[in-house]
Design an enzyme around this catalytic site. Structure first.
Site, PDB file in Angstrom:
ATOM      1  N   GLN A 178     -85.954  25.519  27.930  1.00  7.11           N
ATOM      2  CA  GLN A 178     -86.217  26.968  27.944  1.00  7.11           C
ATOM      3  C   GLN A 178     -85.764  27.619  29.254  1.00  7.11           C
ATOM      4  O   GLN A 178     -85.604  28.842  29.310  1.00  7.11           O
ATOM      5  CB  GLN A 178     -87.717  27.249  27.745  1.00  7.11           C
ATOM      6  CG  GLN A 178     -88.229  26.907  26.368  1.00  7.11           C
ATOM      7  CD  GLN A 178     -87.686  27.814  25.269  1.00  7.11           C
ATOM      8  OE1 GLN A 178     -87.183  28.915  25.511  1.00  7.11           O
ATOM      9  NE2 GLN A 178     -87.784  27.352  24.041  1.00  7.11           N
ATOM     10  N   CYS A 323     -91.344  24.551  16.256  1.00  5.96           N
ATOM     11  CA  CYS A 323     -91.522  23.224  15.669  1.00  5.96           C
ATOM     12  C   CYS A 323     -92.937  23.031  15.178  1.00  5.96           C
ATOM     13  O   CYS A 323     -93.213  22.133  14.399  1.00  5.96           O
ATOM     14  CB  CYS A 323     -91.246  22.141  16.706  1.00  5.96           C
ATOM     15  SG  CYS A 323     -89.843  22.511  17.671  1.00  5.96           S
TER      16      CYS A 323
HETATM   17  C1  LIG Z   1     -89.126  23.190  25.898  1.00  5.50           C
HETATM   18  C2  LIG Z   1     -88.410  22.634  24.711  1.00  5.50           C
HETATM   19  N1  LIG Z   1     -88.010  21.347  24.739  1.00  5.50           N
HETATM   20  C3  LIG Z   1     -87.338  20.794  23.723  1.00  5.50           C
HETATM   21  C4  LIG Z   1     -87.049  21.522  22.576  1.00  5.50           C
HETATM   22  C5  LIG Z   1     -86.311  20.864  21.451  1.00  5.50           C
HETATM   23  O1  LIG Z   1     -84.995  21.338  21.402  1.00  5.50           O
HETATM   24  P1  LIG Z   1     -84.098  21.215  20.066  1.00  5.50           P
HETATM   25  O2  LIG Z   1     -84.559  22.304  19.152  1.00  5.50           O
HETATM   26  O3  LIG Z   1     -82.697  21.415  20.540  1.00  5.50           O
HETATM   27  O4  LIG Z   1     -84.331  19.853  19.524  1.00  5.50           O
HETATM   28  C6  LIG Z   1     -87.453  22.858  22.503  1.00  5.50           C
HETATM   29  C7  LIG Z   1     -87.205  23.650  21.277  1.00  5.50           C
HETATM   30  O5  LIG Z   1     -87.898  24.612  20.999  1.00  5.50           O
HETATM   31  C8  LIG Z   1     -88.146  23.432  23.593  1.00  5.50           C
HETATM   32  O6  LIG Z   1     -88.543  24.702  23.585  1.00  5.50           O
END
Ligand SMILES: Cc1ncc(COP(=O)(O)O)c(C=O)c1O
Length: 380
Positions: A178, A323
């Site tokens: 982020q 997620c």
């Molecule tokens: C802080 C953080 N780390 C990891 C991720 C995971 O990233 P990706 O969607 O590319 O798998 C996200 C996704 O929202 C995130 O906000």
């Protein structure tokens, strides 16, 4: 349409999509093939690494392409744990990480590693002192999120890096997903060993990203196969995705220079407007947070109600992280900050990008100023 869910994902820049299309059609050779088309694809892949390295002030050999943030966090965390388990089995992280980090640590716990989850103070930050107190002679990794994906709160990672300079056997990983292109993170000074990036958070394409891995440091790979990416990430390389990532990073960094202050101004406008609405509690402390995330709660209301009502008006926001929004549990981030279940259950996140306009923010705020009192009247 007003899109205020940029922490979930951003709209790719048109130039990024164009560069992806062009590279896919022209450089479709497999970089491992020995013929000219393979060599050209391999050279292009290397060029993208040089471009990214130039922007971040690192060496191109320190970039390993992945499919995004989830894979990057898993590779950095598990890859370190497996590589160093002969040296120690204790790992340190925080209670406010993204699911891709927390679940990676949980799986390591199930395999016998010991994990300390540092609890933040009321500001949402953990301190270098907390890290120091948690270190043991078994500790091999400290992994900290830079900018929290739910609240926007920035962790004092440089201070933690300074502390860990005194513990050369402990690796330091940062989830910069982020923070990238929004909050600077200096890599060149060598305090950080591993950093995760995800391209779709800075107007690149979904399913693309990379980790920074300090030269000379060894990781155990999670995928086995043809030995691509220095044997750390086997699988035919996504050359066009790498071209798109390099392009998105360059363009987003240019926007950081041009529009960072404007983004901050828009974020502050939202925070101020929201704090004046009765029934709203702000969860994002202005001075400690990134310029693109605003988190607030309406303790008497289910956040889905607001989200659906806004969605009908073509304004798109979210509850917590994309997620975990489909699970209706309270936010683990807000719970860990000690704000109580009611606030943790009723949080809404507005997230901006460099493409968000003043007009969009004003309109969204106006709608919220009408909607919230109306809906609160209904649930009374
Ligand atoms: C802080 C953080 N780390 C990891 C991720 C995971 O990233 P990706 O969607 O590319 O798998 C996200 C996704 O929202 C995130 O906000």
């Amino acid at each position: 349409m007003i899109y205020l869910d940029n922490s979930a994902t951003t709209r790719p820049f048109m130039e990024v999509v164009d560069s992806y299309t062009k590279a896919s059609l022209t450089f479709f050779g497999n970089p491992s093939s020995l013929h000219r088309m393979g060599t050209e694809a391999e050279q292009l892949l290397l060029k993208t690494k040089e471009q990214i390295a130039g922007i971040l002030g690192i060496s191109s050999s320190e970039i390993i392409y992945t499919s995004g943030g989830t894979e990057g966090n898993n590779l950095a965390i598990k890859g370190t744990a497996y590589q160093l388990k002969g040296r120690g089995t204790h790992l340190i992280t925080t209670a406010v990480e993204h699911a891709s980090t927390i679940e990676a640590f949980r799986s390591l716990e199930a395999e016998g590693f010991k994990v300390t989850y540092l609890k933040p103070g009321p500001t949402g930050q953990v301190t270098a002192e907390q890290v120091k107190a948690a270190l043991t002679n078994q500790t091999i990794l400290v992994s900290i999120i830079h900018v929290n994906n739910e609240t926007g709160i920035i962790m004092p990672v440089e201070g933690i890096g300074e502390l860990l300079k005194g513990y050369p056997k402990v690796r330091f990983h940062i989830d910069h997903v982020q923070g990238a292109t929004k909050v600077p993170l200096r890599l060149a000074h060598g305090l950080i060993d591993l950093v995760t990036f995800s391209s779709h958070k800075f107007h690149g394409l979904k399913g693309t990203g990379f980790i920074y891995k300090k030269d000379g440091l060894r990781l155990t790979p999670l995928f086995h196969g043809g030995g691509q990416e220095g044997a750390l990430r086997s699988g035919t390389e996504n050359v066009a995705g790498a071209v798109a990532t390099a392009k998105a990073l360059r363009m987003a960094m240019e926007l950081y220079e041009e529009r960072h202050d404007k983004l901050l101004h828009l974020r502050n406008q939202l925070l101020e407007g929201l704090s004046e609405i009765e029934g709203v509690v702000i969860n994002t402390p202005k001075e400690l947070a990134a310029p693109h995330i605003v988190n607030f709660s309406i303790p008497k209301m289910k956040p889905e109600v607001i989200i659906q009502a806004l969605s009908k008006r073509d304004i798109h926001v979210s509850t917590k992280s994309a997620c975990s929004t489909k699970r209706s549990e309270p936010s683990h981030v807000l719970l860990a900050m000690g704000v109580g279940k009611e606030r943790a259950n009723s949080a809404i996140r507005l997230s901006l990008s460099y493409l968000t306009t003043e007009d969009e923010v004003s309109k969204a705020l106006q709608e919220l100023q009408h909607l919230i009192p109306e809906l609160l009247e209904v649930v009374k």
